[in-house]
Design an enzyme around this catalytic site. Structure first.
Site, PDB file in Angstrom:
ATOM      1  CG  HIS A 127      -1.985  -1.018   1.202  1.00 48.26           C
ATOM      2  ND1 HIS A 127      -2.743  -1.245   0.080  1.00 48.26           N
ATOM      3  CD2 HIS A 127      -2.434  -1.873   2.159  1.00 48.26           C
ATOM      4  CE1 HIS A 127      -3.623  -2.211   0.354  1.00 48.26           C
ATOM      5  NE2 HIS A 127      -3.447  -2.607   1.601  1.00 48.26           N
ATOM      6  CB  CYS A 176      -2.292   3.139  -4.784  1.00 42.81           C
ATOM      7  SG  CYS A 176      -3.287   1.732  -5.305  1.00 42.81           S
TER       8      CYS A 176
END
Length: 542
Positions: A127, A176
């Site tokens: 993440h 991301c």
């Protein structure tokens, strides 16, 4: 022979071949030097092919987040890239599932491996987010509404790498880059120097998400699926990444959803395949070699003799720098014993072991998806496998119990014997990544204490105070480049876990790596017939 538009890329050694249908003759080797003044009737183009003084890579894959969506691909992505970088002579440290403190400590140790002219590569899968031009890697213990203080800023790491006068700085960020609505703090990393040797390869564009393929088996994320086809090409790093971007752009399932973004100021022709230039052994190079090698030493193979006459072997294999497999193998037993097995138990609470998958008859059953069995002994050998994760959290020597279960031919009841075994601190556990690093400037800050080896000139990465929030001492789930060689000193007789291997004694098997070997995942192409967008999900969404 006149060769127009010569650049430094053409310098090197050449031979001439004269041949006909029956014979051929080669000339002696001639060394061609190309530099300013050596070119006539042609424009001078400076293209420095470059030699690295060393090549070092830190690979981190975070999957098992405590408060966020758990991921699948980082384990195979880190493994795949580790194998490919080893082929290019990188010293690789590969780590899975790190909390905030462990990520900071790992970066500190990574910086100790860098020096003038060294190629440094940082890969992160997990993440992440991007705010105000800064990229942040999220550790597995980040709270639900995490902010920059709970994460690691990539640009801050870059400034520390530049202080080492590295020859090449490559960042491959498989995460991301959406904006974090919980974080309005503008982080101001140190002032970047104009070094013209920085390459950022983002798995996706600004304010976009990165994807992994959702499958039951181990498979790569989208970025690595394309990167692994080109990363070993002998091309300038930016040229190589451009080809990756072109391949991703031709894939229907990623078109309009995920596109590689390349940012670079690389002016010279630097490639990940560049050779390492041999230099005189200095205190700094010795410190770098020791710093890397000390974290990749496997325990020696052990042989235990039990009172009943059974002899067993314990072997060790590195799957990652913080994941180890232990196997127990029956070598000899009296004829009156009709069955026996050696099971491992009583491991310390620091490490993570899935009890349901320990002492299994195959590596797959033990949860080890990336090591394969080759030329195993006969079924009578009764080998059992146990996979140990999160070795970075081991605070003391690894101690466990070997419990021998056996049955005599004239008895129905099973008999047990126990022996306690201590194997020291294997692999990366020696670096004590769970401990905070000092925040002062130049010191021998490596947690295994470089002071004890009298090696000067080591610097540390200034750490921020640990953020408030839950610490991750336990979690729910879940080696490296061309070998360093030591002929004297404290590591002269140690086995270095440069590649996943077992520590068999040559007397037991003609092939000391016959039991456990590294397995590269197949380089299968991502195409529309194999994948659907419905099979994909985000690395992270807010």
């Amino acid at each position: 022979v006149v060769i127009p538009c010569v650049t430094t890329a053409q310098r090197g050694e050449y031979r001439c071949k004269v041949f006909n249908l029956y014979h051929e003759i080669w000339s002696n080797t001639a060394t061609v030097t190309v530099g300013p003044g050596s070119v006539t009737d042609a424009s001078w183009v400076e293209v420095d092919r470059g030699l690295a003084t060393d090549k070092v890579a830190l690979l981190i894959g975070n999957m098992n987040y405590l408060y966020h969506t758990q991921l699948c691909a980082p384990i195979s992505d880190v493994h795949e890239l580790t194998n490919l970088l080893r082929q290019m002579d990188f010293k690789v440290v590969s780590l899975l599932d790190l909390n905030w403190q462990e990520m900071h400590s790992a970066v500190t140790e990574f910086l100790l491996l860098l020096d003038k002219g060294v190629y440094g590569l940082l890969y992160f899968a997990g993440h992440g987010y991007e705010n105000f031009g800064n990229s942040f890697m999220v550790p597995i213990d980040a709270p639900v509404s995490y902010m920059s203080e709970h994460c690691l800023c990539v640009q801050n790491i870059l400034t520390k790498m530049q202080e080492k006068q590295t020859g090449l700085n490559v960042f491959l960020l498989d995460m991301c880059r959406k904006r974090n609505p919980y974080d309005d703090v503008i982080v101001r990393p140190g002032l970047l120097k104009v070094t013209a040797n920085i390459v950022f390869g983002y798995a996706t564009c600004v304010d976009a998400e990165a994807y992994e393929v959702k499958r039951e088996d181990v498979s790569n994320g989208i970025f690595i699926s394309f990167l692994k086809r080109h990363v070993c090409e002998d091309e300038k790093v930016t040229v190589m990444l451009d080809r990756v971007a072109e391949d991703m752009g031709r894939c229907v399932i990623t078109r309009g959803r995920q596109a590689l973004e390349l940012r670079s100021n690389l002016s010279e022709r630097r490639s990940l395949t560049d050779k390492i230039q041999a230099t005189d052994c200095s205190a700094s190079s010795s410190a770098r070699n020791l710093q890397w090698a000390i974290a990749h030493v496997l325990p020696e193979s052990l042989y235990l003799q039990f009172d009943c006459g059974v002899k067993i072997q314990l072997g060790f294999a590195a799957e990652f720098s913080n994941v180890m497999v232990i196997y127990s193998r029956i070598l000899d037993k009296p004829e009156e014993i009709i069955s026996c097995s050696a099971q491992l138990t009583d491991f310390p609470e620091d490490v993570d072991i899935d009890l349901k998958k320990s002492n299994q008859e195959s590596l797959v059953e033990a949860g080890c998806l990336l090591l394969i069995k080759e030329e195993l002994p006969s079924p009578e050998a009764h080998s059992l496998y146990t996979r140990i994760r999160s070795l970075q959290r081991l605070k003391r020597d690894l101690t466990f119990t070997v419990c021998l279960h056996y049955t005599y031919s004239n008895m129905d009841e099973e008999v047990q014997e126990r022996q306690q075994v201590t194997v020291g601190k294997p692999l990366v556990s020696k670096l004590n990544l769970h401990e905070a690093r000092p925040s002062h400037g130049c010191s021998a800050s490596s947690s295994f204490s470089l002071d004890s080896f009298n090696i000067p000139g080591c610097s540390s990465f200034a750490e921020e105070p640990s953020p408030s929030g839950p610490a991750s001492n336990t979690w729910s789930h879940y080696a490296p480049s061309g070998g360093a060689s030591f002929t004297d000193g404290p590591l002269a007789s140690s086995r270095i876990a440069n590649v996943p291997e077992e520590t068999d004694s040559p007397g037991i098997s003609d092939n000391p790596r016959s039991l456990v070997a590294s397995k590269s995942l197949p380089h299968s192409k991502v195409n529309d017939s194999n994948y659907k967008f419905s099979d994909m999900y985000n690395f992270h969404s807010y």
